[in-house]
Design a protein around this motif. Structure first.
Motif, PDB file in Angstrom:
ATOM      1  N   VAL A 126       0.844  -1.202   0.000  1.00 53.42           N
ATOM      2  CA  VAL A 126       0.000   0.000   0.000  1.00 53.42           C
ATOM      3  C   VAL A 126       0.881   1.255   0.000  1.00 53.42           C
ATOM      4  O   VAL A 126       0.566   2.239  -0.676  1.00 53.42           O
ATOM      5  N   SER A 127       1.995   1.206   0.695  1.00 54.89           N
ATOM      6  CA  SER A 127       2.932   2.340   0.697  1.00 54.89           C
ATOM      7  C   SER A 127       3.545   2.558  -0.674  1.00 54.89           C
ATOM      8  O   SER A 127       3.770   3.695  -1.097  1.00 54.89           O
ATOM      9  N   GLU A 128       3.819   1.458  -1.380  1.00 56.48           N
ATOM     10  CA  GLU A 128       4.324   1.553  -2.750  1.00 56.48           C
ATOM     11  C   GLU A 128       3.296   2.255  -3.645  1.00 56.48           C
ATOM     12  O   GLU A 128       3.637   3.127  -4.447  1.00 56.48           O
ATOM     13  N   LEU A 129       2.034   1.886  -3.481  1.00 50.12           N
ATOM     14  CA  LEU A 129       0.965   2.540  -4.247  1.00 50.12           C
ATOM     15  C   LEU A 129       0.863   4.012  -3.879  1.00 50.12           C
ATOM     16  O   LEU A 129       0.679   4.867  -4.746  1.00 50.12           O
ATOM     17  N   ASP A 130       0.999   4.312  -2.590  1.00 48.22           N
ATOM     18  CA  ASP A 130       0.932   5.699  -2.125  1.00 48.22           C
ATOM     19  C   ASP A 130       2.019   6.544  -2.797  1.00 48.22           C
ATOM     20  O   ASP A 130       1.758   7.681  -3.188  1.00 48.22           O
ATOM     21  N   LEU A 131       3.199   5.981  -2.957  1.00 44.18           N
ATOM     22  CA  LEU A 131       4.287   6.696  -3.641  1.00 44.18           C
ATOM     23  C   LEU A 131       3.950   6.955  -5.105  1.00 44.18           C
ATOM     24  O   LEU A 131       4.232   8.036  -5.635  1.00 44.18           O
ATOM     25  N   LEU A 132       3.359   5.966  -5.761  1.00 39.79           N
ATOM     26  CA  LEU A 132       2.962   6.149  -7.166  1.00 39.79           C
ATOM     27  C   LEU A 132       1.925   7.267  -7.292  1.00 39.79           C
ATOM     28  O   LEU A 132       1.896   7.974  -8.299  1.00 39.79           O
ATOM     29  N   LEU A 133       1.117   7.419  -6.277  1.00 40.75           N
ATOM     30  CA  LEU A 133       0.067   8.442  -6.305  1.00 40.75           C
ATOM     31  C   LEU A 133       0.593   9.848  -6.032  1.00 40.75           C
ATOM     32  O   LEU A 133      -0.163  10.811  -6.109  1.00 40.75           O
ATOM     33  N   GLU A 134       1.872   9.968  -5.752  1.00 41.50           N
ATOM     34  CA  GLU A 134       2.484  11.293  -5.580  1.00 41.50           C
ATOM     35  C   GLU A 134       2.490  12.065  -6.898  1.00 41.50           C
ATOM     36  O   GLU A 134       2.481  13.288  -6.896  1.00 41.50           O
ATOM     37  N   LYS A 139      -1.825   9.531   2.991  1.00 42.98           N
ATOM     38  CA  LYS A 139      -2.878  10.437   2.506  1.00 42.98           C
ATOM     39  C   LYS A 139      -3.237  10.219   1.043  1.00 42.98           C
ATOM     40  O   LYS A 139      -4.400  10.295   0.661  1.00 42.98           O
ATOM     41  N   LYS A 140      -2.244   9.969   0.212  1.00 42.25           N
ATOM     42  CA  LYS A 140      -2.510   9.831  -1.231  1.00 42.25           C
ATOM     43  C   LYS A 140      -3.355   8.594  -1.519  1.00 42.25           C
ATOM     44  O   LYS A 140      -4.285   8.656  -2.316  1.00 42.25           O
ATOM     45  N   ILE A 141      -3.050   7.476  -0.878  1.00 39.53           N
ATOM     46  CA  ILE A 141      -3.834   6.265  -1.125  1.00 39.53           C
ATOM     47  C   ILE A 141      -5.238   6.438  -0.561  1.00 39.53           C
ATOM     48  O   ILE A 141      -6.216   5.958  -1.141  1.00 39.53           O
ATOM     49  N   TYR A 142      -5.365   7.162   0.531  1.00 38.59           N
ATOM     50  CA  TYR A 142      -6.687   7.392   1.107  1.00 38.59           C
ATOM     51  C   TYR A 142      -7.518   8.297   0.194  1.00 38.59           C
ATOM     52  O   TYR A 142      -8.713   8.071   0.002  1.00 38.59           O
ATOM     53  N   ARG A 156     -11.772   8.637  -3.964  1.00 43.56           N
ATOM     54  CA  ARG A 156     -12.153   8.934  -5.357  1.00 43.56           C
ATOM     55  C   ARG A 156     -12.783   7.700  -5.993  1.00 43.56           C
ATOM     56  O   ARG A 156     -13.819   7.791  -6.653  1.00 43.56           O
ATOM     57  N   MET A 157     -12.152   6.560  -5.796  1.00 46.02           N
ATOM     58  CA  MET A 157     -12.688   5.325  -6.363  1.00 46.02           C
ATOM     59  C   MET A 157     -14.034   4.975  -5.737  1.00 46.02           C
ATOM     60  O   MET A 157     -14.967   4.586  -6.437  1.00 46.02           O
ATOM     61  N   LEU A 158     -14.138   5.136  -4.436  1.00 47.51           N
ATOM     62  CA  LEU A 158     -15.363   4.803  -3.708  1.00 47.51           C
ATOM     63  C   LEU A 158     -16.541   5.664  -4.149  1.00 47.51           C
ATOM     64  O   LEU A 158     -17.671   5.200  -4.223  1.00 47.51           O
ATOM     65  N   PHE A 179      -5.605   2.290   9.728  1.00 51.73           N
ATOM     66  CA  PHE A 179      -5.132   2.685   8.409  1.00 51.73           C
ATOM     67  C   PHE A 179      -4.904   4.197   8.363  1.00 51.73           C
ATOM     68  O   PHE A 179      -3.864   4.662   7.902  1.00 51.73           O
ATOM     69  N   LYS A 180      -5.858   4.972   8.851  1.00 54.56           N
ATOM     70  CA  LYS A 180      -5.711   6.429   8.851  1.00 54.56           C
ATOM     71  C   LYS A 180      -4.486   6.864   9.645  1.00 54.56           C
ATOM     72  O   LYS A 180      -3.795   7.811   9.264  1.00 54.56           O
ATOM     73  N   ASP A 181      -4.215   6.169  10.726  1.00 47.57           N
ATOM     74  CA  ASP A 181      -3.069   6.509  11.576  1.00 47.57           C
ATOM     75  C   ASP A 181      -1.732   6.336  10.860  1.00 47.57           C
ATOM     76  O   ASP A 181      -0.735   6.923  11.269  1.00 47.57           O
TER      77      ASP A 181
END
Length: 132
Positions: free
Chosen positions: A61-69, A107-110, A115-117, A101-103
């Protein structure tokens, strides 16, 4: 998904050639190691195994968060097959313990998740059937 997208003639739109390799690699990671760890996180009765599985899920999930930067969606500024393929599993991961998860501060993955939701596509496929 590949078959369904091909049948609809939308393959090039949702799996563009220049993003095909990275999309399929992320989908493969999601469908193999992430899914395995997600199941352990969701269903394990052993707190140590559950914690280990959470951390392994968080790596992906952190890897995805980086891609979302650099993009609104995982690999582009519009949703691709990779977003639709991974979203249900990220949804499961978040829903195990939303506050935890929020903790983590991803932020980017959230933002992507929300957006997807709230997308028309998600609302359409998740329509409740009426029983008469």
């Amino acid at each position: 998904m590949i078959w369904a997208f091909s049948q609809q003639g939308i393959m090039d739109k949702y799996l563009p050639q220049d993003k095909k390799k990275s999309s399929l690699s992320l989908i493969n990671t999601n469908d193999t190691s992430f899914k395995k760890n997600l199941d352990s996180y969701k269903y394990s009765n052993d707190d140590r195994k559950k914690e280990d599985a959470f951390k392994k899920c968080l790596d992906f999930v952190s890897e995805l968060d980086l891609l979302l930067e650099t993009n609104e969606y995982i690999l582009d500024d519009s949703p691709l097959m990779v977003d639709y393929a991974i979203f249900p599993f990220i949804r499961q991961f978040i829903n195990v313990d939303v506050q935890r998860f929020k903790d983590e501060g991803l932020k980017k993955i959230y933002q992507w998740f929300n957006r997807m939701l709230s997308s028309n596509e998600f609302e359409h496929i998740m329509m409740k059937s009426k029983i008469s």
